[in-house]
Design an enzyme around this catalytic site. Structure first.
Site, PDB file in Angstrom:
ATOM      1  N   ASP A  35       0.819  -1.214   0.000  1.00  0.00           N
ATOM      2  CA  ASP A  35       0.000   0.000   0.000  1.00  0.00           C
ATOM      3  C   ASP A  35       0.851   1.261   0.000  1.00  0.00           C
ATOM      4  OD1 ASP A  35      -2.462  -1.144  -0.052  1.00  0.00           O
ATOM      5  OD2 ASP A  35      -2.871  -0.948   2.080  1.00  0.00           O
ATOM      6  N   LYS A  57      -3.471   3.473  -2.323  1.00  0.00           N
ATOM      7  CA  LYS A  57      -4.627   4.337  -2.514  1.00  0.00           C
ATOM      8  C   LYS A  57      -4.282   5.738  -2.059  1.00  0.00           C
ATOM      9  CE  LYS A  57      -7.539   0.361  -1.472  1.00  0.00           C
ATOM     10  NZ  LYS A  57      -8.414  -0.258  -0.468  1.00  0.00           N
ATOM     11  N   MET A 179      -7.325   8.738   9.693  1.00  0.00           N
ATOM     12  CA  MET A 179      -7.622   9.175   8.321  1.00  0.00           C
ATOM     13  C   MET A 179      -8.664  10.298   8.300  1.00  0.00           C
ATOM     14  SD  MET A 179      -7.877   5.313   6.704  1.00  0.00           S
ATOM     15  CE  MET A 179      -9.059   4.813   7.980  1.00  0.00           C
TER      16      MET A 179
END
Length: 517
Positions: A35, A57, A179
Site C-alpha cells: 500500500d 490508494k 484518516m
C-alpha cells in the site's frame, strides 16, 4: 497447488516497529503487494527475487479498487506463489484485511494474518500521549475519520454524517480518529453540536513515528483552524480527550538535527549499517538503494602461490574491509595458520578497513591520516626498504594509482584482486525505490563504482531530474561523479561514514540558515 497469502500489518510508519513475524513473512514471500505509505525499508526485507506490486490508494483517489486487489491476491496465489499483502498499521483495523480474508477463504486459498502495531495507539505514544490513563480516561474509542464512498449519500440524497456524533459526544474516554485530517472541521463541529465541551483538548499528530513527526495542539473549538494554519496533511492521527494535553509535557520523541531530511544511501546493504544507523540517530529518514553488490572473485593459482610464499613479503596491504574479510576467510578455508603472517607489516586505507583488521586480532603498522591511495603510497615510500616486497589485496575495480606508484618507485609487489563490485539487478524494486529518489533531499556515494552503477541503473537524463543534493565520501568518488556529469554538492573531509554524516549535518544546517534569512 495454490500458494499462501500473508495479510500483514506493517505498523504505524517507522519500519523499526515492524514485528519479527511480519519481517519473516515478507522475507519468504515471492510477491509483495503493498500500500501507500509503506516505508521502503519494510519492503527491503524481501528476498532478491521477489516481485513488487503497488496497489496504494491516494486520498480521494483509489488507484486500485479493493475488488481488483482481491483478484491480484488470488491470481498470484493460484500460481502457487507465496504472497505478502503489506498494509499500514493493523490489517483488521480499517485496513480491509477482513474483506480480503473472506475473499481468499471463499476461493479456497490458505491465508495467515500477521497483526501490526496500530497507529491509533503507537502514534499518540510517540507524541507522549497515553490513550488511557487512570486519572483521565478509562476507555478508548477508535473511529474512521473519512466517509466511505459507498455510505456517503443517504437514501434521500442527503449527505450522511461521518459517524454517530451524538453517541461519541457522551463518551468520557479518549476518541482517536484515523484518516480524518481532511474532515477535522466536521469532526469537531459534530462533537460540539451534541454537547462535547468546546475546551476539550485535541492533539493532531502528523507523520507519527516518522522523522518528520510534528504535533499541533488545541481544543475542539480551534484545532481545525490551527490545522489549516499549519498546513497539516495526511497521514495524521486526531486524539480528542483529556489525555491529549499530556503530550505537551510527556513528549519524548527526539527529532535530531537531520529531522525531516530524506537521505538515500547507495552502499551495498551489507556495508551500509554504520552510515544508515548514524544518519537515523540524527533523525533522518534513510532509504537504502544498494546499487552495487560485492562478489568474491574465485581463488586462482596466483592466490595459492602467494600463500605458499608468504614469508617472502614484507608488507601486506588492504584497501578495503571487503579485502580483509575475504582474505582471512580464505586463510581459514585453506587451513592456513595465521601465525604465518608473523613478521609481515600491515597497512590499510580507512577506518572501516582498520576495524575489520582489528576484528582479526591484528593492528596496522601504518594507516594514512587521509584515506586515499595517494596518501597510502606516500607513507609507504617513506617506510619501505630496498628489498621489501608488497602483497596487495584489493578489488578488480581498484584504481591504478597505487600499483603505478609502486612501479614508478621500483617497489616489488604482487597484486591479488579478491572481489569485484557489480551493478545490482534491482528489478521491480525500482518501482518503490525510484519514487524515494524523487523525494530525496540528499543522495550519498561512497565509491566510484557506486557512482557508475547509479548511472547505469537510472541513466543520466533521469539523474539530472532529481532534486537531491549529491554528497560524496571523498575527492576520488566526487571525481567519478563529475566524469558522469553529476553535480556534487559536498565532499566529506573525513573519508568514512562519520565524515559523510558530519558533512550532511553541515549541509543541512547551512540550508536551514539560508531558509531563515
Amino acid at each position: 497447488m495454490a500458494g499462501k497469502v500473508y495479510i500483514i500489518g506493517a505498523g504505524p510508519g517507522n519500519y523499526k516497529l515492524l514485528t519479527l513475524k511480519a519481517a519473516e513473512a515478507i522475507k519468504q514471500s515471492d510477491v509483495i503487494v503493498y500500500d501507500r505509505l509503506i516505508d521502503s525499508n519494510v519492503l527491503g526485507f524481501a528476498h532478491d527475487g521477489a516481485e513488487f506490486v503497488y496497489v496504494g490508494k491516494q486520498p480521494q483517489h483509489h488507484q486500485v479498487p479493493q475488488k481488483e486487489i482481491n483478484k491480484i491476491l488470488l491470481k498470484y496465489a493460484n500460481e502457487g506463489r507465496t504472497v505478502a499483502r503489506v498494509k499500514g498499521g493493523d490489517p483488521f483495523l480499517f485496513g480491509r484485511g477482513g474483506e480480503e480474508c473472506e475473499y481468499l477463504h471463499k476461493n479456497g486459498i490458505e491465508f495467515e494474518v500477521v497483526p501490526g502495531i496500530t497507529s491509533a495507539i503507537a502514534v499518540p505514544a510517540y507524541a507522549g500521549i497515553p490513550v488511557t490513563h487512570r486519572e483521565h480516561a478509562s476507555s478508548l474509542h477508535i473511529i474512521t475519520g473519512h466517509h466511505s464512498v459507498e455510505n456517503k449519500i443517504s437514501g434521500d440524497g442527503e449527505d450522511k454524517p461521518l459517524c454517530d456524533f451524538e453517541t461519541l459526544a457522551k463518551q468520557e474516554g479518549t476518541l482517536v480518529f484515523l484518516m480524518g485530517v481532511k474532515n477535522i472541521g466536521e469532526i469537531c463541529s459534530g462533537l460540539m453540536k451534541f454537547g462535547k465541551e468546546p475546551r476539550t483538548p485535541v492533539a493532531v499528530v502528523e507523520k507519527g513515528t516518522r522523522p518528520g513527526q510534528r504535533v499541533v495542539n488545541g481544543t475542539l473549538s480551534d484545532i481545525a483552524e490551527k490545522c489549516v494554519h499549519y498546513r497539516v496533511k495526511s497521514p495524521a492521527v486526531i486524539v480528542a480527550g483529556q489525555v491529549a494535553e499530556l503530550g505537551e509535557s510527556l513528549g519524548w520523541y527526539s527529532k535530531g538535527v537531520l529531522s525531516g531530511n530524506r537521505i538515500v544511501v547507495t552502499r551495498p546493504a551489507e556495508h551500509s549499517d554504520t552510515l544508515v544507523k548514524g544518519l537515523e540517530a540524527h533523525g533522518a529518514h534513510v532509504t537504502e538503494f544498494p546499487v552495487i553488490k560485492i562478489t568474491e572473485v574465485q581463488e586462482n593459482e596466483q592466490f595459492h602461490t602467494a600463500l605458499n610464499r608468504l614469508d617472502s613479503y614484507s608488507w601486506l596491504i588492504f584497501t578495503s574491509a571487503n579485502g580483509v574479510e575475504i582474505f582471512f576467510r580464505r586463510l581459514n578455508q585453506l587451513k592456513t595458520d595465521i601465525r604465518r603472517l608473523y613478521g609481515i607489516k600491515l597497512a590499510v586505507v580507512g577506518s572501516a578497513t582498520e576495524k575489520a583488521l582489528n576484528s582479526k586480532g591484528l593492528y596496522p603498522d601504518y594507516i594514512p591520516e587521509k584515506y586515499t591511495s595517494k596518501e597510502l603510497l606516500s607513507g609507504l615510500i617513506e617506510r619501505i626498504e630496498g628489498r621489501d616486497k608488497i602483497l596487495l589485496i584489493d578489488s578488480e575495480l581498484s584504481r591504478p594509482e597505487l600499483t603505478r606508484g609502486f612501479k614508478d618507485n621500483g617497489i616489488a609487489y604482487d597484486e591479488i584482486a579478491v572481489y569485484t563490485a557489480e551493478t545490482s539487478n534491482l528489478g521491480s524494486r525500482l518501482d518503490y525505490l525510484v519514487p524515494e529518489l524523487e523525494k530525496a533531499d540528499i543522495i550519498t556515494f561512497a565509491s566510484p563504482s557506486a557512482v557508475k552503477a547509479f548511472v547505469t541503473i537510472l541513466g543520466k537524463e533521469k539523474i539530472r531530474e532529481l532534486p537531491a543534493h549529491m554528497v560524496c565520501i571523498g575527492p576520488v568518488t566526487a571525481g567519478a561523479a563529475a566524469e558522469e556529469g553529476i553535480t556534487v554538492t559536498a565532499v566529506a573531509e573525513q573519508y568514512n561514514s562519520e565524515g559523510i554524516i558530519n558533512k550532511i549535518i553541515e549541509l543541512s544546517e547551512n540550508r536551514r540558515l539560508n531558509t531563515q534569512q
